[in-house]
Design a protein around this motif. Structure first.
Motif, PDB file in Angstrom:
ATOM      1  N   GLY A 101     -10.447  15.134  31.839  1.00 54.59           N
ATOM      2  CA  GLY A 101     -11.056  14.779  33.119  1.00 54.59           C
ATOM      3  C   GLY A 101     -10.074  14.862  34.267  1.00 54.59           C
ATOM      4  N   HIS A 102      -9.344  15.972  34.353  1.00 54.68           N
ATOM      5  CA  HIS A 102      -8.233  16.099  35.305  1.00 54.68           C
ATOM      6  C   HIS A 102      -8.644  16.637  36.672  1.00 54.68           C
ATOM      7  CE1 HIS A 102      -8.744  20.141  33.691  1.00 54.68           C
ATOM      8  NE2 HIS A 102      -8.104  20.594  34.756  1.00 54.68           N
ATOM      9  N   THR A 103      -9.932  16.866  36.898  1.00 54.80           N
ATOM     10  CA  THR A 103     -10.332  17.555  38.116  1.00 54.80           C
ATOM     11  C   THR A 103     -10.842  16.647  39.232  1.00 54.80           C
ATOM     12  OG1 THR A 103     -12.565  17.931  37.248  1.00 54.80           O
ATOM     13  CG2 THR A 103     -10.911  19.635  36.814  1.00 54.80           C
ATOM     14  N   LYS A 104     -11.035  15.367  38.942  1.00 53.65           N
ATOM     15  CA  LYS A 104     -11.536  14.485  40.000  1.00 53.65           C
ATOM     16  C   LYS A 104     -11.129  13.048  39.727  1.00 53.65           C
ATOM     17  CE  LYS A 104     -16.079  14.158  37.747  1.00 53.65           C
ATOM     18  NZ  LYS A 104     -17.539  14.395  37.907  1.00 53.65           N
ATOM     19  N   GLY A 105     -11.230  12.223  40.771  1.00 47.39           N
ATOM     20  CA  GLY A 105     -10.986  10.797  40.628  1.00 47.39           C
ATOM     21  C   GLY A 105      -9.591  10.469  40.140  1.00 47.39           C
ATOM     22  N   LEU A 106      -9.502   9.476  39.284  1.00 51.08           N
ATOM     23  CA  LEU A 106      -8.215   9.064  38.741  1.00 51.08           C
ATOM     24  C   LEU A 106      -7.567  10.204  37.961  1.00 51.08           C
ATOM     25  CD1 LEU A 106      -6.080   6.912  38.139  1.00 51.08           C
ATOM     26  CD2 LEU A 106      -7.483   6.174  36.206  1.00 51.08           C
ATOM     27  N   GLY A 107      -8.369  10.992  37.260  1.00 52.49           N
ATOM     28  CA  GLY A 107      -7.812  12.105  36.499  1.00 52.49           C
ATOM     29  C   GLY A 107      -7.067  13.093  37.375  1.00 52.49           C
ATOM     30  N   ALA A 108      -7.622  13.428  38.538  1.00 50.14           N
ATOM     31  CA  ALA A 108      -6.951  14.347  39.453  1.00 50.14           C
ATOM     32  C   ALA A 108      -5.643  13.750  39.961  1.00 50.14           C
ATOM     33  CB  ALA A 108      -7.871  14.685  40.624  1.00 50.14           C
ATOM     34  N   ALA A 109      -5.657  12.455  40.241  1.00 50.95           N
ATOM     35  CA  ALA A 109      -4.439  11.790  40.702  1.00 50.95           C
ATOM     36  C   ALA A 109      -3.387  11.752  39.592  1.00 50.95           C
ATOM     37  CB  ALA A 109      -4.762  10.379  41.176  1.00 50.95           C
ATOM     38  N   LEU A 110      -3.812  11.507  38.361  1.00 50.26           N
ATOM     39  CA  LEU A 110      -2.874  11.513  37.240  1.00 50.26           C
ATOM     40  C   LEU A 110      -2.281  12.901  37.031  1.00 50.26           C
ATOM     41  CD1 LEU A 110      -4.890   9.334  34.707  1.00 50.26           C
ATOM     42  CD2 LEU A 110      -2.665   8.742  35.699  1.00 50.26           C
ATOM     43  N   ALA A 111      -3.110  13.933  37.114  1.00 50.80           N
ATOM     44  CA  ALA A 111      -2.619  15.295  36.942  1.00 50.80           C
ATOM     45  C   ALA A 111      -1.567  15.628  37.992  1.00 50.80           C
ATOM     46  CB  ALA A 111      -3.786  16.284  37.023  1.00 50.80           C
ATOM     47  N   ALA A 112      -1.847  15.328  39.252  1.00 50.50           N
ATOM     48  CA  ALA A 112      -0.909  15.619  40.322  1.00 50.50           C
ATOM     49  C   ALA A 112       0.398  14.844  40.144  1.00 50.50           C
ATOM     50  CB  ALA A 112      -1.540  15.288  41.673  1.00 50.50           C
ATOM     51  N   ASN A 113       0.292  13.602  39.700  1.00 51.32           N
ATOM     52  CA  ASN A 113       1.487  12.782  39.527  1.00 51.32           C
ATOM     53  C   ASN A 113       2.364  13.317  38.395  1.00 51.32           C
ATOM     54  OD1 ASN A 113       3.059  10.317  38.409  1.00 51.32           O
ATOM     55  ND2 ASN A 113       2.307   9.609  40.389  1.00 51.32           N
ATOM     56  N   LEU A 114       1.764  13.628  37.266  1.00 52.20           N
ATOM     57  CA  LEU A 114       2.536  14.150  36.140  1.00 52.20           C
ATOM     58  C   LEU A 114       3.216  15.461  36.498  1.00 52.20           C
ATOM     59  CD1 LEU A 114      -0.045  13.329  33.360  1.00 52.20           C
ATOM     60  CD2 LEU A 114       2.306  12.482  33.376  1.00 52.20           C
ATOM     61  N   LEU A 115       2.489  16.358  37.141  1.00 53.84           N
ATOM     62  CA  LEU A 115       3.054  17.654  37.498  1.00 53.84           C
ATOM     63  C   LEU A 115       4.167  17.503  38.525  1.00 53.84           C
ATOM     64  CD1 LEU A 115      -0.289  19.650  37.581  1.00 53.84           C
ATOM     65  CD2 LEU A 115       1.606  20.018  35.970  1.00 53.84           C
ATOM     66  N   ALA A 116       4.000  16.595  39.475  1.00 55.06           N
ATOM     67  CA  ALA A 116       5.046  16.365  40.474  1.00 55.06           C
ATOM     68  C   ALA A 116       6.325  15.844  39.831  1.00 55.06           C
ATOM     69  CB  ALA A 116       4.552  15.386  41.534  1.00 55.06           C
ATOM     70  N   ARG A 117       6.201  15.194  38.698  1.00 59.29           N
ATOM     71  CA  ARG A 117       7.380  14.710  37.960  1.00 59.29           C
ATOM     72  C   ARG A 117       7.977  15.781  37.057  1.00 59.29           C
ATOM     73  NH1 ARG A 117       6.977   8.478  36.859  1.00 59.29           N
ATOM     74  NH2 ARG A 117       5.232   7.836  38.182  1.00 59.29           N
ATOM     75  N   GLY A 118       7.355  16.949  37.037  1.00 60.03           N
ATOM     76  CA  GLY A 118       7.856  18.033  36.205  1.00 60.03           C
ATOM     77  C   GLY A 118       7.404  17.999  34.767  1.00 60.03           C
ATOM     78  N   VAL A 119       6.337  17.238  34.477  1.00 57.76           N
ATOM     79  CA  VAL A 119       5.826  17.141  33.110  1.00 57.76           C
ATOM     80  C   VAL A 119       4.796  18.253  32.884  1.00 57.76           C
ATOM     81  CG1 VAL A 119       4.602  15.706  31.441  1.00 57.76           C
ATOM     82  CG2 VAL A 119       6.166  14.640  33.091  1.00 57.76           C
ATOM     83  N   PRO A 120       5.019  19.156  31.930  1.00 58.90           N
ATOM     84  CA  PRO A 120       4.012  20.173  31.631  1.00 58.90           C
ATOM     85  C   PRO A 120       2.695  19.520  31.203  1.00 58.90           C
ATOM     86  CG  PRO A 120       6.106  20.719  30.600  1.00 58.90           C
ATOM     87  CD  PRO A 120       6.233  19.316  31.113  1.00 58.90           C
ATOM     88  N   LEU A 121       1.594  20.074  31.694  1.00 55.31           N
ATOM     89  CA  LEU A 121       0.298  19.416  31.508  1.00 55.31           C
ATOM     90  C   LEU A 121      -0.759  20.401  31.055  1.00 55.31           C
ATOM     91  CD1 LEU A 121      -1.580  16.906  31.927  1.00 55.31           C
ATOM     92  CD2 LEU A 121      -1.915  17.717  34.276  1.00 55.31           C
ATOM     93  N   LEU A 122      -1.548  19.970  30.071  1.00 54.76           N
ATOM     94  CA  LEU A 122      -2.756  20.676  29.667  1.00 54.76           C
ATOM     95  C   LEU A 122      -3.948  19.819  30.061  1.00 54.76           C
ATOM     96  CD1 LEU A 122      -4.323  22.892  28.092  1.00 54.76           C
ATOM     97  CD2 LEU A 122      -3.990  21.498  26.030  1.00 54.76           C
ATOM     98  N   GLY A 123      -4.806  20.345  30.911  1.00 60.19           N
ATOM     99  CA  GLY A 123      -5.999  19.627  31.353  1.00 60.19           C
ATOM    100  C   GLY A 123      -7.233  20.109  30.619  1.00 60.19           C
ATOM    101  N   LEU A 124      -8.087  19.163  30.240  1.00 60.44           N
ATOM    102  CA  LEU A 124      -9.342  19.483  29.570  1.00 60.44           C
ATOM    103  C   LEU A 124     -10.486  18.894  30.387  1.00 60.44           C
ATOM    104  CD1 LEU A 124      -8.389  18.477  25.890  1.00 60.44           C
ATOM    105  CD2 LEU A 124      -8.198  20.744  26.940  1.00 60.44           C
ATOM    106  N   ALA A 125     -11.382  19.732  30.867  1.00 59.23           N
ATOM    107  CA  ALA A 125     -12.504  19.264  31.670  1.00 59.23           C
ATOM    108  C   ALA A 125     -13.557  20.358  31.749  1.00 59.23           C
ATOM    109  CB  ALA A 125     -12.053  18.867  33.077  1.00 59.23           C
ATOM    110  N   ARG A 126     -14.751  19.993  32.225  1.00 63.58           N
ATOM    111  CA  ARG A 126     -15.830  20.973  32.331  1.00 63.58           C
ATOM    112  C   ARG A 126     -15.547  22.028  33.394  1.00 63.58           C
ATOM    113  NH1 ARG A 126     -21.217  17.888  33.440  1.00 63.58           N
ATOM    114  NH2 ARG A 126     -19.765  16.680  34.729  1.00 63.58           N
ATOM    115  N   THR A 127     -14.796  21.665  34.419  1.00 63.21           N
ATOM    116  CA  THR A 127     -14.490  22.589  35.506  1.00 63.21           C
ATOM    117  C   THR A 127     -12.979  22.714  35.646  1.00 63.21           C
ATOM    118  OG1 THR A 127     -14.581  20.775  37.114  1.00 63.21           O
ATOM    119  CG2 THR A 127     -16.613  22.028  36.755  1.00 63.21           C
ATOM    120  N   GLY A 128     -12.556  23.691  36.450  1.00 61.60           N
ATOM    121  CA  GLY A 128     -11.138  23.948  36.620  1.00 61.60           C
ATOM    122  C   GLY A 128     -10.573  23.304  37.873  1.00 61.60           C
ATOM    123  N   ALA A 129      -9.248  23.383  37.995  1.00 65.13           N
ATOM    124  CA  ALA A 129      -8.525  22.847  39.155  1.00 65.13           C
ATOM    125  C   ALA A 129      -7.642  23.946  39.728  1.00 65.13           C
ATOM    126  CB  ALA A 129      -7.698  21.633  38.746  1.00 65.13           C
TER     127      ALA A 129
END
Length: 242
Positions: free
Chosen positions: A7-35
């Motif tokens: 659920g990385h494309t909206k709400g808390l999930g989008a904020a978590l994705a942006a935060n992890l990536l800004a810290r340099g953590v490689p991320l795999l997102g799973l959701a119905r839509t893309g970012a």
């Protein structure tokens, strides 16, 4: 270290994705839509799979395809953030669509449980940290929210039992993040009061500016997940963590 977030494309999930990536953590997102904005901003760190996690057959097929093993191969630590979820169907039993109930349970319960098992099986990393995004509704019943309360309570119990298993290198926490200013909150405020008698409480939280900013919540949540104390409290509330 690598992270997997649902659920990385909206709400808390989008904020978590942006935060992890800004810290340099490689991320795999799973959701119905893309970012696409994240793909453009972090082409070397971010991957995503467009997948309906409420579709058990689709999730099973993806898990059986070996993509998870390939993604986790060689990483020293794994973070799994089970964030995706829905609040509906809302209302007493006589207005609940049985198909909506099935989808809610699949998304809120079956998907995070399956992913938790799959990540531990697919990775030989020294550290596997699993975070369930739970809710105060897991610990307090609300009229109209029988499905949401039950599914979030299931995540709490899952975390308790996994912790008792004591698997080496596995830490788990089912964490209530507080009331966050997201699209889910807007959906709650739009729910007719006859289906959700507590509606006015959430309207008041919005009008008084009490809702938590998603970016602030994500910062605190990721700090906790990366910290040495993660999992010490298996059932936790972000607002009361020291």
């Amino acid at each position: 270290m690598k992270a997997i977030l649902t659920g990385h494309t909206k709400g808390l999930g989008a904020a978590l994705a942006a935060n992890l990536l800004a810290r340099g953590v490689p991320l795999l997102g799973l959701a119905r839509t893309g970012a696409p904005a994240l793909r453009e901003a972090y082409p070397d760190l971010f991957e995503e799979v467009e997948l309906d996690l409420a579709d058990g057959a689709a999730l099973a097929a993806w898990l059986e395809g070996g993509a998870l093993e390939r993604y986790l191969d060689g990483t020293g630590a794994v973070l799994l953030l089970n964030n995706a979820g829905v609040v509906g169907p809302v209302g007493p039993l006589d207005v609940q669509d049985p198909q909506a109930v099935l989808r809610s349970v699949a998304l809120n319960v079956a998907a995070p449980m399956a992913l938790s098992a799959a990540v531990v099986r697919a990775s030989s990393a020294a550290q596997r940290r699993i975070l369930h995004i739970s809710s105060g509704a897991a610990r307090n019943a609300y009229p109209g929210w029988s499905v949401y309360c039950a599914t979030k309570a299931a995540l709490d119990q899952h975390a308790r039992a996994v912790a008792l298993d004591g698997e080496r290198g596995v830490r788990i926490c089912s964490l209530a993040p507080g009331v966050i200013d997201t699209g889910m909150q807007a959906e709650i405020r739009d729910t007719p009061e006859e289906r959700f008698p507590q509606r006015q409480r959430f309207v008041d939280l919005k009008e008084t500016g009490t809702l938590v900013d998603p970016e602030r919540c994500a910062e605190q949540l990721v700090d906790y997940m990366l910290g040495s104390g993660f999992g010490a409290e298996v059932i936790a509330d972000l607002r009361t963590l020291s």
